[in-house]
Write an enzyme that holds these catalytic residues in place. Sequence first.
Site, mmCIF file in Angstrom:
data_model
loop_
_atom_site.group_PDB
_atom_site.id
_atom_site.type_symbol
_atom_site.label_atom_id
_atom_site.label_comp_id
_atom_site.label_asym_id
_atom_site.label_seq_id
_atom_site.Cartn_x
_atom_site.Cartn_y
_atom_site.Cartn_z
ATOM 1 N N ASP A 185 21.007 64.066 21.205
ATOM 2 C CA ASP A 185 21.756 63.667 22.403
ATOM 3 C C ASP A 185 21.175 64.456 23.573
ATOM 4 O O ASP A 185 19.982 64.741 23.600
ATOM 5 C CB ASP A 185 23.253 63.889 22.170
ATOM 6 C CG ASP A 185 24.122 62.947 23.004
ATOM 7 O OD1 ASP A 185 23.626 62.431 24.000
ATOM 8 O OD2 ASP A 185 25.290 62.752 22.647
ATOM 9 N N HIS A 186 21.987 64.844 24.522
ATOM 10 C CA HIS A 186 21.458 65.547 25.688
ATOM 11 C C HIS A 186 20.596 66.737 25.275
ATOM 12 O O HIS A 186 20.841 67.364 24.256
ATOM 13 C CB HIS A 186 22.603 66.103 26.543
ATOM 14 C CG HIS A 186 23.595 65.065 26.929
ATOM 15 N ND1 HIS A 186 24.888 65.370 27.266
ATOM 16 C CD2 HIS A 186 23.472 63.722 27.043
ATOM 17 C CE1 HIS A 186 25.523 64.253 27.570
ATOM 18 N NE2 HIS A 186 24.696 63.240 27.438
ATOM 19 N N HIS B 222 25.241 60.739 17.152
ATOM 20 C CA HIS B 222 24.695 61.509 18.274
ATOM 21 C C HIS B 222 24.739 62.954 17.824
ATOM 22 O O HIS B 222 25.818 63.458 17.505
ATOM 23 C CB HIS B 222 25.590 61.379 19.515
ATOM 24 C CG HIS B 222 25.357 60.135 20.303
ATOM 25 N ND1 HIS B 222 25.912 59.945 21.548
ATOM 26 C CD2 HIS B 222 24.612 59.033 20.039
ATOM 27 C CE1 HIS B 222 25.522 58.767 22.022
ATOM 28 N NE2 HIS B 222 24.752 58.190 21.121
ATOM 29 N N CYS C 156 29.699 61.639 17.992
ATOM 30 C CA CYS C 156 28.929 62.520 18.869
ATOM 31 C C CYS C 156 29.358 63.963 18.653
ATOM 32 O O CYS C 156 30.477 64.348 19.011
ATOM 33 C CB CYS C 156 29.111 62.095 20.324
ATOM 34 S SG CYS C 156 28.210 63.155 21.469
ATOM 35 N N TYR D 125 18.551 64.237 29.934
ATOM 36 C CA TYR D 125 17.692 63.251 29.287
ATOM 37 C C TYR D 125 16.206 63.427 29.565
ATOM 38 O O TYR D 125 15.488 62.467 29.809
ATOM 39 C CB TYR D 125 18.159 61.832 29.630
ATOM 40 C CG TYR D 125 19.433 61.475 28.893
ATOM 41 C CD1 TYR D 125 19.386 61.094 27.553
ATOM 42 C CD2 TYR D 125 20.688 61.556 29.508
ATOM 43 C CE1 TYR D 125 20.552 60.783 26.854
ATOM 44 C CE2 TYR D 125 21.849 61.248 28.818
ATOM 45 C CZ TYR D 125 21.772 60.864 27.497
ATOM 46 O OH TYR D 125 22.919 60.558 26.792
ATOM 47 N N HIS E 202 32.148 55.610 21.276
ATOM 48 C CA HIS E 202 31.718 56.997 21.540
ATOM 49 C C HIS E 202 32.954 57.827 21.897
ATOM 50 O O HIS E 202 33.801 57.373 22.663
ATOM 51 C CB HIS E 202 30.728 57.008 22.711
ATOM 52 C CG HIS E 202 30.060 58.332 22.919
ATOM 53 N ND1 HIS E 202 30.702 59.394 23.529
ATOM 54 C CD2 HIS E 202 28.827 58.762 22.583
ATOM 55 C CE1 HIS E 202 29.867 60.420 23.564
ATOM 56 N NE2 HIS E 202 28.721 60.068 23.000
HETATM 57 C C1 DNO Z 1 27.365 61.909 25.742
HETATM 58 C C2 DNO Z 1 26.501 60.736 25.906
HETATM 59 C C3 DNO Z 1 27.262 59.652 26.703
HETATM 60 C C4 DNO Z 1 27.350 58.349 26.007
HETATM 61 C C5 DNO Z 1 28.316 57.346 26.527
HETATM 62 C C6 DNO Z 1 28.516 56.212 25.543
HETATM 63 O O1 DNO Z 1 27.504 62.547 24.769
HETATM 64 O O2 DNO Z 1 26.055 60.350 24.670
HETATM 65 O O3 DNO Z 1 26.595 59.454 27.897
HETATM 66 O O4 DNO Z 1 26.130 57.754 26.118
HETATM 67 O O5 DNO Z 1 29.532 57.907 26.767
HETATM 68 O O6 DNO Z 1 29.206 55.147 26.068
HETATM 69 MN MN MN Z 2 26.934 61.452 22.829
#
Ligand code: DNO
Ligand code: MN
Length: 357
Positions: free
Chosen positions: A316-317, A271, A244, A330, A206
């Site tokens: 993602d978030h 992501h 991501c 989340y 990531h």
């Molecule tokens: C941020 C999220 C992060 C991710 C970790 C992966 O964009 O996706 O919390 O889960 O960094 O290790």
């Molecule tokens: Mn991410």
Amino acid sequence: MKMTMRWFGEENDRIPLEHIKQIPGVEGVVWSLHDIPAGDEWPMERISEVKEQADRHGLNIDVVESVNVHEDIKLGLPTRDQYIENYIKTIEKLAKVGVKVICYNFMPVFDWTRTDLFKEMEDGSTALFFENEKLKNIDPMELVNTISENSAYTMPGWEPERLAHLADLFEKYKNVTEEDLWDNLQYFLEKVIPVARENGIKMGIHPDDPPFSVFGLPRIITNKQNLERFLKLVDDPCNGLTLCSGSLGANPENDVADMVRTFADRIHFAHIRNVKTYGNGDFIETSHRTQDGSVDIYEIVKAYHEVGFTGYARPDHGRHIWGEECRPGYGLYDRGLGVMYLWGVWDSLQRLGKEVN
Ligand code: DNO
Ligand code: MN
């Protein structure tokens, strides 16, 4: 594209699997054993337990996020070999229950970092916010205290037990340069990737979030050039990316759609989320919709569609909307909307593609 949703576990997440299953087109949960400290070997019973829970709801557990990397590995300390050994054993166990992709990151000390977990927006929603200046003038401990004042949750990597050793950790990183971090990452990959390959597992790093140094710590998974360098460290299809869009998109110079097209066959996990950048390093997380942020989500999904992406994806978030009380980034609602936006774009591209062909 196989759609998934991150889930923090029965004891750890307010969102039941039943609700995740109700989101259209979600086939699996992205999971982890969050209480196991980085560097420890995961117990088989715990892994099987998650598999059974997901099975009961007809969801797969193909993607794990994250198996965290112990700091000694990132620091290149002699003790790293034992932690790598444990990592390898965890990979082998995960393969036994059918896991296909492991996401991890190589950020020193902290995972993603924000200065406000519940920044109020004009429409009454709240969202994760990063203010560059604030971070420059604050010591990590102080930031933790301000953040935890208005939240029962903390950011990953900011757990109180870890923070107790924060000064020590910073001391250890004092002379670690970006080049050292590259060497330590290579050492880790050379041991872990062959095992992943033998076990049919793809590793996806990531990117660093934000994709620049925080608190003077080195960060290397930050832009296209570095992703290219990363993939060459061990040039094996199993050594791949969790691309991501939100993390990389926090730097307006990063063109994520171009990265999708360039690294297509090495992206194992997508992501997808949007951020609005302000040009001074500040950014706020927005809805997934292209028009709401600075990242062209439409173009990114189009790029995935063009390259015939068959890997895993997740929203993602998300923001915190409709009064939902949830862990920062989340909640169920905005991520559910995110899934539907991604499907909306994808399905229409699919249809148009068919008409054209
Ligand atoms: C941020 C999220 C992060 C991710 C970790 C992966 O964009 O996706 O919390 O889960 O960094 O290790
Ligand atoms: Mn991410």
